[in-house]
Design a protein around this motif. Structure first.
Motif, short mmCIF file in Angstrom:
data_model
loop_
_atom_site.label_atom_id
_atom_site.label_comp_id
_atom_site.label_asym_id
_atom_site.label_seq_id
_atom_site.Cartn_x
_atom_site.Cartn_y
_atom_site.Cartn_z
N ILE A 1 0.88 -1.09 -0.11
CA ILE A 1 -0.01 -0.08 0.03
C ILE A 1 0.80 1.28 0.11
CG2 ILE A 1 -1.79 1.29 1.24
CD1 ILE A 1 -1.91 -1.78 2.56
N MET A 2 0.69 2.09 -0.60
CA MET A 2 1.25 3.34 -0.69
C MET A 2 0.31 4.70 -1.28
SD MET A 2 4.78 4.45 -2.60
CE MET A 2 5.78 6.04 -2.43
N SER A 3 0.37 5.86 -0.27
CA SER A 3 -0.15 6.98 -0.59
C SER A 3 0.51 7.88 -1.68
CB SER A 3 -0.34 7.78 0.66
OG SER A 3 0.98 8.17 1.09
N TYR A 4 -0.35 8.44 -2.50
CA TYR A 4 0.20 9.64 -3.45
C TYR A 4 -0.69 10.54 -3.60
CZ TYR A 4 2.56 11.66 -7.62
OH TYR A 4 2.96 12.30 -8.50
N MET A 5 -0.42 11.88 -3.17
CA MET A 5 -1.49 12.92 -3.07
C MET A 5 -2.60 12.55 -2.46
SD MET A 5 -0.74 14.47 -6.99
CE MET A 5 -1.28 12.87 -8.08
N ASP A 6 -3.69 12.59 -2.96
CA ASP A 6 -5.07 12.28 -2.26
C ASP A 6 -5.55 10.82 -2.60
OD1 ASP A 6 -5.63 12.68 -4.93
OD2 ASP A 6 -7.42 13.94 -4.45
N GLN A 7 -4.52 10.15 -2.91
CA GLN A 7 -5.03 8.58 -3.20
C GLN A 7 -4.20 7.70 -2.54
OE1 GLN A 7 -4.94 8.63 -7.71
NE2 GLN A 7 -7.12 9.18 -7.72
N LEU A 8 -4.76 6.43 -2.40
CA LEU A 8 -4.07 5.32 -1.85
C LEU A 8 -4.01 4.21 -2.91
CD1 LEU A 8 -3.24 4.99 1.08
CD2 LEU A 8 -4.84 3.31 1.38
N ARG A 9 -2.90 3.81 -3.39
CA ARG A 9 -2.60 2.73 -4.35
C ARG A 9 -2.38 1.25 -3.47
NH1 ARG A 9 -1.01 3.64 -9.53
NH2 ARG A 9 -1.48 2.03 -10.83
N VAL A 10 -3.18 0.53 -3.89
CA VAL A 10 -2.93 -0.94 -3.25
C VAL A 10 -2.58 -1.80 -4.46
CG1 VAL A 10 -3.99 -2.81 -2.17
CG2 VAL A 10 -4.77 -0.64 -1.46
N ALA A 11 -1.45 -2.37 -4.36
CA ALA A 11 -0.73 -3.51 -5.42
C ALA A 11 -0.90 -4.80 -4.54
CB ALA A 11 0.52 -2.87 -5.68
N VAL A 12 -1.11 -5.69 -5.54
CA VAL A 12 -1.47 -7.24 -5.29
C VAL A 12 -0.74 -7.91 -6.16
CG1 VAL A 12 -2.84 -8.96 -4.49
CG2 VAL A 12 -3.77 -6.37 -4.35
N GLY A 13 0.17 -8.49 -5.57
CA GLY A 13 0.99 -9.61 -6.13
C GLY A 13 0.80 -11.18 -6.00
N MET A 14 0.23 -11.93 -6.85
CA MET A 14 -0.30 -13.17 -6.60
C MET A 14 0.18 -14.31 -7.65
SD MET A 14 -3.91 -11.86 -8.15
CE MET A 14 -3.75 -10.25 -7.54
N GLU A 15 0.16 -15.30 -7.07
CA GLU A 15 0.78 -16.60 -7.71
C GLU A 15 -0.23 -16.55 -9.13
OE1 GLU A 15 1.30 -21.34 -7.24
OE2 GLU A 15 1.17 -20.16 -5.53
N LYS A 16 0.42 -16.69 -9.98
CA LYS A 16 -0.31 -16.95 -11.68
C LYS A 16 -0.91 -18.37 -11.63
CE LYS A 16 1.14 -14.76 -14.82
NZ LYS A 16 1.88 -14.17 -16.36
N GLY A 17 -2.18 -18.20 -11.93
CA GLY A 17 -2.78 -19.65 -11.95
C GLY A 17 -3.58 -20.19 -10.77
#
Length: 474
Positions: free
Chosen positions: A432-448
Motif C-alpha cells: 500500500i502506498m499513498s500519493y497525493m490524495d489517493q491510496l494505491r494498493v498493489a497485489v502480487g499473486m501466484e499466477k494460475g
C-alpha cells in the motif's frame, strides 16, 4: 559509446563495509528478495537523460548502489565498491507497435512477471531500471526500478527513489510527506492508574505473541486455501501484479467513524476483501486458517523527512538499512460479518488484534531470536528460519508513505506510483502506498492460483461495504 561511472579512487574501491545481518538473510542461498517500484507517467517518456540522472543523482545516494556483495576474510559478507557500467543496468524492452491499451496491459503485466522472477546478477550492483515506452490503461509510459532488499528496506529504497524526483509544480521546493509523528503527552489524571494494567497486559501479550510467532515460523503451517498453494518454490513461480486506487478522503471518513487509524481501515479492507475472495472461490474455505504477516517500521522516527534530509542528514543515513519487524495476525472469520450493517465490526476486530499485538515486545524478541540463531548457527540458518516464517503464513501486508504533491522526473509529471516485494515464498503479497490524495494498493499473486479480476472485485466490494456502513446514520 560506453559510459563507465568512476565511483572512487582505486584505494577506495578496495575498502568494504560489512553487510548487515538482515542484508545477508535477504541475499542467501535460501532467500533472494527484491523490491520493484513502478513510476507511471502522464506523457510519453523521454529517456535521453537517464544515464546522467543515474550517474549524478542515484549512485551518490549510497555506496551500496556501486557495490557488490562478496565473502570477506572473516567469513561474513561485505559490500565491495566496483566500477559501474550504467547501461548494463538499464533495459528498454520492445513490444509490438500499434496495439490496443488492453493488449499493452497484458504485455506490461507479463514483463513485470518476467523481471520479478529473474534474479539480479551477483556480479554487479544489485539494482536495475526498466523503461517501458508503451502506453497502458494507467499511464503513457512507465519506469520500473528493481532493487534488491539486501540494499535496504522499503523506507530506505523509497527514499533513494524519491531523491531522483522533484515537485512537479516547483522543482526548487522539497517534497513533503504526511506527518505521522505521535502526538505529545496528554494530561490525564487517570493515566497513572492505567500504566500498571497496560504494563501487565503488555507482558502477557509479549509471551503469547512471541510463543505463537515461534510456533508459526517453525511448525504451524496455514491451510492450503484459494490464497495459498503451499507449494515448494512458490517464490520462483510466475506472478500477476494488479493494482487498485482508493480515495484517501473516503478512507478518512471510515477512520473518523470508527475512531481508528488509516492503517487500521486499509488493513481491515484488505483482510475483508481477502475473506470475500476466499468465500467466492470456495465457500468451504472462506474461514480456513489464514495468517498475515504485517510489516512494521522499527525506526525511531515517525515518518519521512524531506528528501534532502533523508539523503544528506547524518541521522537519516544512520536510519538507512533494513529496520523492520513483523507481526503474525490471523484474518478474522467472515461468518459473523456477512451482513453489510456489521462489516465495520470486521475492521474493529482487525484493529483490536493489531493494537493488542503492538502492546507487546514480541517484534523485538523475534529480532533477538534471529540474532541468536545467526550467532550460533550462521546467516544461512537464519535465512532458512525467515523463509519458513514467510512460507508458513498466507500473505504479507506492508505500506509506505508517499508525497503529498505531484512529482516529476526531469520535468516529466508522474501520474502514479506503487511498489511490490517479489521473490517471497508466498502466493499473496499486498503493498500500500499513498500519493497525493489517493491510496494505491498493489497485489502480487501466484499466477494460475489467484484470479486478479475476482480478487479486485472482492476488495473493492469490501471497501464499498465499509464506506456505506460508515457514512450511514446510526
Amino acid at each position: 559509446m560506453e559510459l563507465r561511472v568512476k565511483v572512487g579512487r582505486v584505494e577506495d574501491m578496495e575498502k568494504s563495509e560489512p553487510v548487515s545481518p538482515t542484508g545477508q538473510y535477504f541475499n542467501s542461498s535460501v532467500l533472494s528478495v527484491s523490491v520493484m517500484s513502478v513510476l507511471e507517467f502522464e506523457n510519453p517518456i523521454d529517456d535521453s537523460s537517464s544515464l546522467a540522472l543515474i550517474n549524478n543523482v542515484f549512485l551518490p545516494i549510497n555506496t551500496r548502489f556501486s557495490s557488490i556483495m562478496v565473502d570477506g576474510k572473516d567469513g561474513e559478507k561485505h559490500w565491495k565498491r566496483v566500477e559501474v557500467k550504467v547501461e548494463d543496468h538499464i533495459t528498454v524492452p520492445n513490444f509490438p507497435k500499434g496495439l490496443s491499451l488492453k493488449s499493452y496491459d497484458n504485455y506490461f503485466n507479463d514483463y513485470l512477471s518476467k523481471i520479478a522472477t529473474n534474479p539480479l546478477p551477483q556480479t554487479k550492483p544489485l539494482w536495475e531500471v526498466h523503461i517501458i515506452k508503451y502506453p497502458t490503461s494507467n499511464a503513457s509510459g512507465s519506469v520500473v526500478f528493481k532493487l534488491h532488499h539486501a540494499l535496504g528496506d522499503g523506507f530506505s529504497l523509497m527514499g533513494a527513489l524519491l531523491s531522483c524526483l522533484q515537485r512537479a509544480d516547483n522543482p526548487s521546493l522539497p517534497l513533503t510527506f504526511p506527518n505521522f509523528q505521535k502526538s505529545g503527552k496528554v494530561s490525564d489524571p487517570e493515566i497513572n492508574k492505567r500504566l500498571i494494567p497496560q504494563a501487565l497486559s503488555g507482558a502477557i501479550n509479549t509471551v503469547l505473541d512471541f510463543g505463537w510467532s515461534v510456533l508459526k515460523s517453525s511448525f504451524l503451517e496455514d491451510s492450503q486455501t484459494p490464497i495459498r498453494s503451499g507449494k515448494d518454490g512458490v517464490e520462483f513461480r510466475p506472478i500477476n501484479i494488479m493494482t487498485m486506487t482508493f480515495s484517501l478522503d473516503q478512507i478518512k471518513k471510515i477512520k473518523c467513524s470508527l475512531q481508528v487509524t488509516i492503517n487500521d481501515v486499509v488493513t481491515g479492507m484488505i483482510f475483508l476483501g481477502t475473506r470475500l475472495y476466499m468465500e467466492a472461490t470456495n465457500d468451504e474455505a472462506k474461514n480456513a486458517n489464514a495468517t498475515a504477516l504485517v510489516l512494521l517500521n522499527t525506526r525511531s522516527i515517525g515518518g519521512y523527512k524531506s528528501v534532502d534530509e533523508m539523503v544528506q542528514n547524518q541521522e537519516a543515513q544512520i536510519q538507512w538499512g533494513n529496520q523492520f519487524g513483523f507481526m503474525h495476525v490471523s484474518l478474522p472469520e467472515l461468518s459473523r460479518y456477512e451482513k453489510s450493517l456489521n462489516t465495520l465490526k470486521f475492521v474493529q476486530e482487525t484493529q483490536s488484534v493489531i493494537k493488542r499485538k503492538r502492546n507487546s515486545s514480541a517484534v523485538y524478541l523475534t529480532g533477538m531470536l534471529l540474532e541468536s540463531v545467526r550467532k550460533y548457527r550462521g546467516s544461512e540458518a537464519t535465512a532458512g528460519y525467515i523463509h519458513s516464517t514467510l512460507k508458513n503464513s498466507s500473505m504479507t501486508v506492508s505500506n509506505m508513505i508517499g508525497p503529498l504533491e505531484k512529482m516529476a522526473l526531469v520535468n516529466q509529471p508522474i501520474k502514479g506510483l506503487y511498489f511490490m516485494v517479489v521473490n517471497v515464498p508466498q502466493s499473496l503479497t499486498v503493498t500500500i502506498m499513498s500519493y497525493m490524495d489517493q491510496l494505491r494498493v498493489a497485489v502480487g499473486m501466484e499466477k494460475g492460483l489467484i484470479d486478479p479480476v475476482k480478487f479486485k472485485i472482492c476488495t473493492e466490494k469490501a471497501f464499498n461495504m465499509m464506506f456505506n456502513a460508515a457514512v450511514e446514520p446510526r
